[in-house]
Design a protein around this motif. Structure first.
Motif: not given
Length: 117
Positions: A26-34
């Motif tokens: 979730n952390c890495l996906a949030s960096i990728e997304r936002y």
């Protein structure tokens, strides 16, 4: 988000992890997304010998992340120092794997530090 390793890196993000693959995802996906469209990033994950598939997850789903896979748990401080040795960003952001970034949050941080008091 720009991962421009040909030029200077704006922000190195360091995440130390141990047995929290779902949270890290979730952390890495949030960096990728936002993360940012105006800043370049270097993402470094230091895994302290997790047994929950963390290393495989990062390699499979987040190939743009620099991964340090330790053969034993070195602890939080030593793991951060491993990452600091390869950080190239103008700023270093330490994130715990149970955090997520939101749109504009990293830009606000860099703007704060670049603005004279």
């Amino acid at each position: 988000m720009r991962n421009n390793y040909d030029g200077p890196i704006d922000v190195s993000i360091v995440i130390v992890t141990w047995n929290v693959a779902d949270l890290l995802k979730n952390c890495l996906a949030s960096i990728e997304r936002y993360g940012s469209h105006s800043l370049s990033f270097q993402i470094i994950v230091v895994d302290n010998n997790s047994r929950d598939g963390t290393v495989e997850l990062v390699r499979r789903d987040f190939g743009w992340v620099t991964l340090i896979a330790n053969e034993k748990n070195l602890g939080f401080a030593k793991a951060n120092n491993q990452a600091f040795n390869i950080c190239t960003g103008n700023f270093v952001l330490l994130l715990n794997p149970d955090t997520e970034v939101y749109a504009g949050s990293i830009e606000k941080m860099t703007d704060f530090f670049e603005t004279p008091p």
